[in-house]
Design a protein around this motif. Structure first.
Motif, PDB file in Angstrom:
ATOM      1  N   SER A  81      33.586  10.115  31.283  1.00 53.65           N
ATOM      2  CA  SER A  81      33.927   9.750  29.907  1.00 53.65           C
ATOM      3  C   SER A  81      34.393  10.960  29.100  1.00 53.65           C
ATOM      4  O   SER A  81      34.859  10.815  27.975  1.00 53.65           O
ATOM      5  CB  SER A  81      32.705   9.142  29.212  1.00 53.65           C
ATOM      6  N   GLY A  82      34.230  12.164  29.656  1.00 53.69           N
ATOM      7  CA  GLY A  82      34.567  13.386  28.940  1.00 53.69           C
ATOM      8  C   GLY A  82      33.357  14.010  28.269  1.00 53.69           C
ATOM      9  O   GLY A  82      33.416  15.141  27.801  1.00 53.69           O
ATOM     10  N   LYS A  83      32.253  13.281  28.197  1.00 56.41           N
ATOM     11  CA  LYS A  83      31.029  13.813  27.600  1.00 56.41           C
ATOM     12  C   LYS A  83      30.423  14.888  28.493  1.00 56.41           C
ATOM     13  O   LYS A  83      30.601  14.877  29.710  1.00 56.41           O
ATOM     14  CB  LYS A  83      29.981  12.711  27.414  1.00 56.41           C
ATOM     15  N   GLN A  84      29.693  15.781  27.854  1.00 55.99           N
ATOM     16  CA  GLN A  84      28.886  16.764  28.571  1.00 55.99           C
ATOM     17  C   GLN A  84      27.462  16.221  28.613  1.00 55.99           C
ATOM     18  O   GLN A  84      26.951  15.741  27.596  1.00 55.99           O
ATOM     19  CB  GLN A  84      28.899  18.111  27.854  1.00 55.99           C
ATOM     20  N   LEU A  85      26.828  16.314  29.762  1.00 60.56           N
ATOM     21  CA  LEU A  85      25.452  15.863  29.923  1.00 60.56           C
ATOM     22  C   LEU A  85      24.589  17.070  30.272  1.00 60.56           C
ATOM     23  O   LEU A  85      24.816  17.725  31.281  1.00 60.56           O
ATOM     24  CB  LEU A  85      25.354  14.807  31.023  1.00 60.56           C
ATOM     25  N   VAL A  86      23.630  17.367  29.407  1.00 60.57           N
ATOM     26  CA  VAL A  86      22.667  18.435  29.635  1.00 60.57           C
ATOM     27  C   VAL A  86      21.404  17.778  30.176  1.00 60.57           C
ATOM     28  O   VAL A  86      20.856  16.871  29.543  1.00 60.57           O
ATOM     29  CB  VAL A  86      22.362  19.213  28.341  1.00 60.57           C
ATOM     30  N   VAL A  87      20.965  18.230  31.361  1.00 59.50           N
ATOM     31  CA  VAL A  87      19.865  17.553  32.037  1.00 59.50           C
ATOM     32  C   VAL A  87      18.683  18.496  32.237  1.00 59.50           C
ATOM     33  O   VAL A  87      18.855  19.668  32.583  1.00 59.50           O
ATOM     34  CB  VAL A  87      20.327  16.995  33.399  1.00 59.50           C
ATOM     35  N   PHE A  88      17.502  17.918  32.036  1.00 62.97           N
ATOM     36  CA  PHE A  88      16.242  18.617  32.279  1.00 62.97           C
ATOM     37  C   PHE A  88      15.473  17.835  33.335  1.00 62.97           C
ATOM     38  O   PHE A  88      15.484  16.602  33.335  1.00 62.97           O
ATOM     39  CB  PHE A  88      15.406  18.682  30.994  1.00 62.97           C
ATOM     40  N   ALA A  89      14.806  18.546  34.230  1.00 61.02           N
ATOM     41  CA  ALA A  89      13.953  17.914  35.237  1.00 61.02           C
ATOM     42  C   ALA A  89      12.515  17.948  34.752  1.00 61.02           C
ATOM     43  O   ALA A  89      12.105  18.882  34.049  1.00 61.02           O
ATOM     44  CB  ALA A  89      14.073  18.648  36.567  1.00 61.02           C
ATOM     45  N   LEU A  90      11.770  16.928  35.134  1.00 61.56           N
ATOM     46  CA  LEU A  90      10.358  16.864  34.795  1.00 61.56           C
ATOM     47  C   LEU A  90       9.649  16.098  35.898  1.00 61.56           C
ATOM     48  O   LEU A  90      10.039  14.976  36.240  1.00 61.56           O
ATOM     49  CB  LEU A  90      10.160  16.145  33.458  1.00 61.56           C
ATOM     50  N   GLU A  91       8.620  16.732  36.476  1.00 56.59           N
ATOM     51  CA  GLU A  91       7.820  16.015  37.456  1.00 56.59           C
ATOM     52  C   GLU A  91       6.789  15.197  36.703  1.00 56.59           C
ATOM     53  O   GLU A  91       6.108  15.703  35.803  1.00 56.59           O
ATOM     54  CB  GLU A  91       7.136  16.977  38.420  1.00 56.59           C
TER      55      GLU A  91
END
Length: 153
Positions: A81-91
């Motif tokens: 879509s052109g969006k930037q996705l900032v991702v965080f991991a969490l257990e």
């Protein structure tokens, strides 16, 4: 400037190895789609909102609970879509049966003049890494490898 979304990739050690929590979008457009239709809980950040705060807020809006724990940055990913996705991991863990999602309203059926309300997320589930690679939107499939690079197998 492209829009920025933030999300949390919740993972756990399940009976068959590492599992990822994915959510399925609600509404009539996604009702019959499964492969390449699932996502991590995510959404647009508000102006001047911290990325971690946005990720937690969006998780709570889509899943119904605020995730506890330290978020580990996995990186930024460009979506189709052109969006930037900032991702965080969490257990962590979550029971998909307790899903409570916010809703959105849209005209449905199209051009009917009638408005209906739909859940933003209609279901959640835990998936093995291989299953997640199939279920995730194409632009989010790289999250699996990013998680493995961060945590190991």
């Amino acid at each position: 400037m492209s829009e920025i979304s933030a999300g949390i990739l919740l993972h756990r050690h399940g009976p068959s190895g590492r599992e990822l929590l994915l959510v399925h979008p609600g509404g009539p457009f996604w009702a019959r789609k499964d492969e390449a239709a699932w996502s991590i809980p995510k959404g647009l950040i508000d102006p001047n909102e911290a990325l971690e705060a946005a990720a937690r807020r969006e998780f709570a809006e889509e899943v119904g609970t605020v995730p506890e724990g330290v978020l580990a940055p996995l990186g930024e990913f460009k979506l189709s879509s052109g969006k930037q996705l900032v991702v965080f991991a969490l257990e962590g863990d979550f029971d998909p049966k307790t899903l409570i999602s916010n809703s959105f309203e849209m005209e449905w059926p199209p051009r009917s003049g009638q408005r209906q309300s739909f859940p933003e997320v209609d279901r959640a589930g835990w998936f093995s890494l291989d299953a997640a690679r199939t279920k995730l939107h194409l632009g989010q499939r790289a999250l699996v490898d990013a998680l493995l690079a961060h945590t190991g197998p």
